[in-house]
Structure formats: C-alpha cells, structure tokens
Design a protein around this motif. Sequence first.
Motif, PDB file in Angstrom:
ATOM      1  N   ARG A  83      69.804-114.396  80.062  1.00  0.00           N
ATOM      2  CA  ARG A  83      70.215-113.114  79.499  1.00  0.00           C
ATOM      3  C   ARG A  83      69.852-111.988  80.471  1.00  0.00           C
ATOM      4  NH1 ARG A  83      71.803-113.364  74.165  1.00  0.00           N
ATOM      5  NH2 ARG A  83      71.298-115.313  73.075  1.00  0.00           N
ATOM      6  N   ILE A  84      70.843-111.170  80.796  1.00  0.00           N
ATOM      7  CA  ILE A  84      70.690-110.070  81.747  1.00  0.00           C
ATOM      8  C   ILE A  84      71.247-108.816  81.088  1.00  0.00           C
ATOM      9  CG2 ILE A  84      71.256-109.227  84.061  1.00  0.00           C
ATOM     10  CD1 ILE A  84      72.077-112.168  84.723  1.00  0.00           C
ATOM     11  N   ALA A  85      70.576-107.675  81.307  1.00  0.00           N
ATOM     12  CA  ALA A  85      71.093-106.415  80.773  1.00  0.00           C
ATOM     13  C   ALA A  85      70.996-105.317  81.817  1.00  0.00           C
ATOM     14  CB  ALA A  85      70.339-106.008  79.508  1.00  0.00           C
ATOM     15  N   GLN A  86      71.967-104.407  81.765  1.00  0.00           N
ATOM     16  CA  GLN A  86      71.982-103.202  82.593  1.00  0.00           C
ATOM     17  C   GLN A  86      71.975-101.991  81.679  1.00  0.00           C
ATOM     18  OE1 GLN A  86      72.961-106.445  84.481  1.00  0.00           O
ATOM     19  NE2 GLN A  86      74.787-105.618  83.533  1.00  0.00           N
ATOM     20  N   LEU A  87      71.102-101.030  81.943  1.00  0.00           N
ATOM     21  CA  LEU A  87      71.112 -99.757  81.232  1.00  0.00           C
ATOM     22  C   LEU A  87      71.732 -98.725  82.160  1.00  0.00           C
ATOM     23  CD1 LEU A  87      67.523 -99.808  79.660  1.00  0.00           C
ATOM     24  CD2 LEU A  87      69.646-100.836  78.791  1.00  0.00           C
ATOM     25  N   GLY A  88      72.937 -98.272  81.826  1.00  0.00           N
ATOM     26  CA  GLY A  88      73.721 -97.402  82.696  1.00  0.00           C
ATOM     27  C   GLY A  88      74.792 -98.230  83.379  1.00  0.00           C
ATOM     28  N   LEU A  89      76.054 -97.991  83.030  1.00  0.00           N
ATOM     29  CA  LEU A  89      77.138 -98.850  83.529  1.00  0.00           C
ATOM     30  C   LEU A  89      77.633 -98.442  84.909  1.00  0.00           C
ATOM     31  CD1 LEU A  89      79.202-101.131  82.940  1.00  0.00           C
ATOM     32  CD2 LEU A  89      80.635 -99.386  81.832  1.00  0.00           C
ATOM     33  N   GLY A  90      77.755 -97.133  85.174  1.00  0.00           N
ATOM     34  CA  GLY A  90      78.307 -96.698  86.451  1.00  0.00           C
ATOM     35  C   GLY A  90      79.701 -97.253  86.664  1.00  0.00           C
ATOM     36  N   THR A  91      79.943 -97.844  87.827  1.00  0.00           N
ATOM     37  CA  THR A  91      81.225 -98.485  88.107  1.00  0.00           C
ATOM     38  C   THR A  91      81.258 -99.942  87.664  1.00  0.00           C
ATOM     39  OG1 THR A  91      80.496 -99.102  90.332  1.00  0.00           O
ATOM     40  CG2 THR A  91      81.650 -96.988  90.082  1.00  0.00           C
ATOM     41  N   GLY A  92      80.211-100.382  86.991  1.00  0.00           N
ATOM     42  CA  GLY A  92      80.145-101.767  86.549  1.00  0.00           C
ATOM     43  C   GLY A  92      79.762-102.732  87.649  1.00  0.00           C
ATOM     44  N   ALA A  93      79.228-102.233  88.771  1.00  0.00           N
ATOM     45  CA  ALA A  93      78.940-103.102  89.916  1.00  0.00           C
ATOM     46  C   ALA A  93      77.955-104.201  89.554  1.00  0.00           C
ATOM     47  CB  ALA A  93      78.401-102.264  91.079  1.00  0.00           C
ATOM     48  N   LEU A  94      76.848-103.848  88.917  1.00  0.00           N
ATOM     49  CA  LEU A  94      75.856-104.855  88.567  1.00  0.00           C
ATOM     50  C   LEU A  94      76.382-105.770  87.473  1.00  0.00           C
ATOM     51  CD1 LEU A  94      72.651-102.621  88.559  1.00  0.00           C
ATOM     52  CD2 LEU A  94      73.392-104.213  90.339  1.00  0.00           C
ATOM     53  N   THR A  95      77.072-105.198  86.518  1.00  0.00           N
ATOM     54  CA  THR A  95      77.612-105.984  85.413  1.00  0.00           C
ATOM     55  C   THR A  95      78.595-107.031  85.920  1.00  0.00           C
ATOM     56  OG1 THR A  95      77.366-104.081  83.948  1.00  0.00           O
ATOM     57  CG2 THR A  95      78.841-105.832  83.221  1.00  0.00           C
ATOM     58  N   LYS A  96      79.527-106.626  86.759  1.00  0.00           N
ATOM     59  CA  LYS A  96      80.537-107.555  87.270  1.00  0.00           C
ATOM     60  C   LYS A  96      79.908-108.626  88.148  1.00  0.00           C
ATOM     61  CE  LYS A  96      82.967-104.254  89.045  1.00  0.00           C
ATOM     62  NZ  LYS A  96      83.999-103.579  89.852  1.00  0.00           N
ATOM     63  N   PHE A  97      78.956-108.229  88.999  1.00  0.00           N
ATOM     64  CA  PHE A  97      78.334-109.202  89.888  1.00  0.00           C
ATOM     65  C   PHE A  97      77.566-110.246  89.081  1.00  0.00           C
ATOM     66  CE2 PHE A  97      74.960-110.787  92.640  1.00  0.00           C
ATOM     67  CZ  PHE A  97      75.682-111.173  93.757  1.00  0.00           C
ATOM     68  N   CYS A  98      76.800-109.803  88.096  1.00  0.00           N
ATOM     69  CA  CYS A  98      76.034-110.748  87.277  1.00  0.00           C
ATOM     70  C   CYS A  98      76.954-111.658  86.475  1.00  0.00           C
ATOM     71  CB  CYS A  98      75.094-109.993  86.345  1.00  0.00           C
ATOM     72  SG  CYS A  98      73.702-109.189  87.174  1.00  0.00           S
ATOM     73  N   TYR A  99      78.010-111.083  85.933  1.00  0.00           N
ATOM     74  CA  TYR A  99      78.957-111.866  85.136  1.00  0.00           C
ATOM     75  C   TYR A  99      79.612-112.950  85.985  1.00  0.00           C
ATOM     76  CZ  TYR A  99      83.033-112.698  82.102  1.00  0.00           C
ATOM     77  OH  TYR A  99      84.010-113.263  81.321  1.00  0.00           O
ATOM     78  N   ALA A 100      79.950-112.622  87.238  1.00  0.00           N
ATOM     79  CA  ALA A 100      80.613-113.582  88.115  1.00  0.00           C
ATOM     80  C   ALA A 100      79.642-114.589  88.719  1.00  0.00           C
ATOM     81  CB  ALA A 100      81.342-112.837  89.235  1.00  0.00           C
ATOM     82  N   SER A 101      78.407-114.175  88.961  1.00  0.00           N
ATOM     83  CA  SER A 101      77.452-115.006  89.706  1.00  0.00           C
ATOM     84  C   SER A 101      76.640-115.951  88.835  1.00  0.00           C
ATOM     85  CB  SER A 101      76.493-114.116  90.505  1.00  0.00           C
ATOM     86  OG  SER A 101      77.190-113.312  91.432  1.00  0.00           O
ATOM     87  N   PHE A 102      76.512-115.630  87.548  1.00  0.00           N
ATOM     88  CA  PHE A 102      75.664-116.437  86.661  1.00  0.00           C
ATOM     89  C   PHE A 102      76.486-116.873  85.447  1.00  0.00           C
ATOM     90  CE2 PHE A 102      72.835-113.390  88.813  1.00  0.00           C
ATOM     91  CZ  PHE A 102      72.020-114.284  89.494  1.00  0.00           C
ATOM     92  N   PRO A 103      77.302-117.913  85.613  1.00  0.00           N
ATOM     93  CA  PRO A 103      78.194-118.325  84.524  1.00  0.00           C
ATOM     94  C   PRO A 103      77.465-118.838  83.294  1.00  0.00           C
ATOM     95  CG  PRO A 103      78.233-119.913  86.329  1.00  0.00           C
ATOM     96  CD  PRO A 103      77.494-118.726  86.830  1.00  0.00           C
ATOM     97  N   GLN A 104      76.171-119.144  83.440  1.00  0.00           N
ATOM     98  CA  GLN A 104      75.396-119.611  82.306  1.00  0.00           C
ATOM     99  C   GLN A 104      74.788-118.464  81.501  1.00  0.00           C
ATOM    100  OE1 GLN A 104      74.239-119.451  85.362  1.00  0.00           O
ATOM    101  NE2 GLN A 104      72.195-118.583  85.247  1.00  0.00           N
ATOM    102  N   ALA A 105      74.886-117.233  81.996  1.00  0.00           N
ATOM    103  CA  ALA A 105      74.136-116.117  81.429  1.00  0.00           C
ATOM    104  C   ALA A 105      74.979-115.246  80.501  1.00  0.00           C
ATOM    105  CB  ALA A 105      73.555-115.252  82.547  1.00  0.00           C
ATOM    106  N   GLN A 106      74.303-114.689  79.501  1.00  0.00           N
ATOM    107  CA  GLN A 106      74.858-113.624  78.679  1.00  0.00           C
ATOM    108  C   GLN A 106      74.556-112.299  79.383  1.00  0.00           C
ATOM    109  OE1 GLN A 106      76.417-114.137  75.607  1.00  0.00           O
ATOM    110  NE2 GLN A 106      76.235-116.350  75.937  1.00  0.00           N
ATOM    111  N   VAL A 107      75.568-111.483  79.599  1.00  0.00           N
ATOM    112  CA  VAL A 107      75.416-110.231  80.336  1.00  0.00           C
ATOM    113  C   VAL A 107      75.757-109.064  79.408  1.00  0.00           C
ATOM    114  CG1 VAL A 107      76.166-108.888  82.326  1.00  0.00           C
ATOM    115  CG2 VAL A 107      75.995-111.381  82.500  1.00  0.00           C
ATOM    116  N   THR A 108      74.837-108.092  79.335  1.00  0.00           N
ATOM    117  CA  THR A 108      75.024-106.920  78.485  1.00  0.00           C
ATOM    118  C   THR A 108      74.884-105.660  79.323  1.00  0.00           C
ATOM    119  OG1 THR A 108      74.100-108.062  76.559  1.00  0.00           O
ATOM    120  CG2 THR A 108      74.181-105.658  76.465  1.00  0.00           C
ATOM    121  N   ALA A 109      75.789-104.716  79.136  1.00  0.00           N
ATOM    122  CA  ALA A 109      75.681-103.404  79.762  1.00  0.00           C
ATOM    123  C   ALA A 109      75.674-102.349  78.667  1.00  0.00           C
ATOM    124  CB  ALA A 109      76.834-103.154  80.730  1.00  0.00           C
TER     125      ALA A 109
END
Length: 266
Positions: A83-109
């Motif tokens: 489980r990974i979370a980002q506080l502050g979306l911006g351009t979604g850079a961290l969200t997209k990278f985590c979503y693509a790089s960790f297929p086993q993870a739940q990603v929240t922004a």
Amino acid sequence: MLIKRKSIEKEESSRPASTPAAKPARKPKYAPVTLSEFDGVRYLHFGTEWVQGAMRIRKPNWPELEYAQQMMSWMLWVEQPQRIAQLGLGTGALTKFCYASFPQAQVTAVELNPSVITICASMFKLPPNDDRLRVLEMDALAFVNDPANAGTLDALQVDLYDATARGPVLDTPEFYQSCNACLTDDGVMTVNLFGDHPSYARNLKAMKFAFAQVICLPQVHDGNVVAIAFKRARTIDADGLQARAVQIVADTKLPAKSWVKGITTK
C-alpha cells in the motif's frame, strides 16, 4: 529555469476558519491551473511561470523532475510495498510511477483541488480509478487522521505546498504523528521540503518529534530537499543500500545509486 513543485491547496482549506459560526463556510479558493510545453515536456502551473510538475510526453509514467525521483527513495528499504499513498497529486508523477512499477500494490493519491484531478486525467495521462488505484478528492489532514488508514501504508509520500511556496501547508508535529500512525511497522515516509526556506528547520524538527529517525538527501538544483522518515530506526548499511540501489536501477532506471551516495557520504 527554477523549478519548484508545489501543491495548490490554500491555507484556509486546511486550517480552522476565523469567520463567525453564523456565516457559511467559504469554499476554498485555488490558483488557476495552466499548462505549457517545451522540448517534449508538459508543465503544470498555477497562474504563474513557476513549474508545479512535469511530464515528458513520450514517457508519461516517468517522474521527470529530480526531486520527484528522490521521493521514491523509500524503495531502498521497502522492496515489495502493498500500500502506497501520495498526499498532493500534482501532475500525478508519483502516482503513475507507483501504479506502473508495483503491480501488487494498492496506490492512493489525495488531492484537495478537483481541477488538479481533472487536468491530470485529461492532460497528464492519469489512469482512471480501479481496484488498485484511488485518487481521492479530500483534505490530506482528514486522510491521515482517518482511523481506517492507521497502520496500513508501507510508503507515504508528502508534497503539500500552498500556491505561494511559503512552506508545507501541513507541517505540525501532530500532522507528522498522524502520518506516522498511517505507516506499517516498517513503513517509510518521504517529504518534499525547500532547503532554503524558513519552513525547512521547522518541518525537520516536527518530523524528528514524530518519527524514530529522519535523514535528508542532498538539495537538488531547484532547491528541493527530500526528507526520509522511518517508523522505526534503521542502521545505515552502505553496502546493503548500494546492493539494493543496483537492483532499483536495473528494475526502474531511477538514480538510486546517487541516493545512497547522498545518504552515506554526509
């Protein structure tokens, strides 16, 4: 170009209102969301020339800005996040990278401004919500204070700035204690700070109050400093971190060797 990535939550949206109880609460006001493009990179702005985030158009899932890459430095200690979370979306850079790089993870922004969420979906290739991805329109403080999130996150990435870059909107010891409470026992938090701003020392002090251990990466060219905070104290094993960095580079091409150098040569 001086690049400083800031979230656009206004201070009044996360702090108690000073108006009398009889008056209706004012809706949060946000700076205008604008775009520019140069040399194959699309930039997000909030009504000024300052860059708030970036995406290389041909590599939409890559974190283009150096500080954003450093925000992934928790990977040195957390190899298989669930489980990974980002506080502050911006351009979604961290969200997209985590979503693509960790297929086993739940990603929240978590993002307060609905216009930022909309522009990320339409212009920065943010995927729609699904069974692994949640983009929540809500206050970051409400998220970390939600009992449902306690002890659930392996990695938490915090990038919360107001439109004038006067320092993180949320920066109290109590806020960072709530961030700590959201982490698993081995969880790690990264925070974007401005090393040349008065808020830097205040945030470090608050983090050190709330976390067992806090270390910082060297300041990057645009003035950003990424702090790494640990739920439990860690031994800084240079050889072990270097071996892990080699694997990160092979898997993701992130400059993890430079993170280790910055941590171990202080």
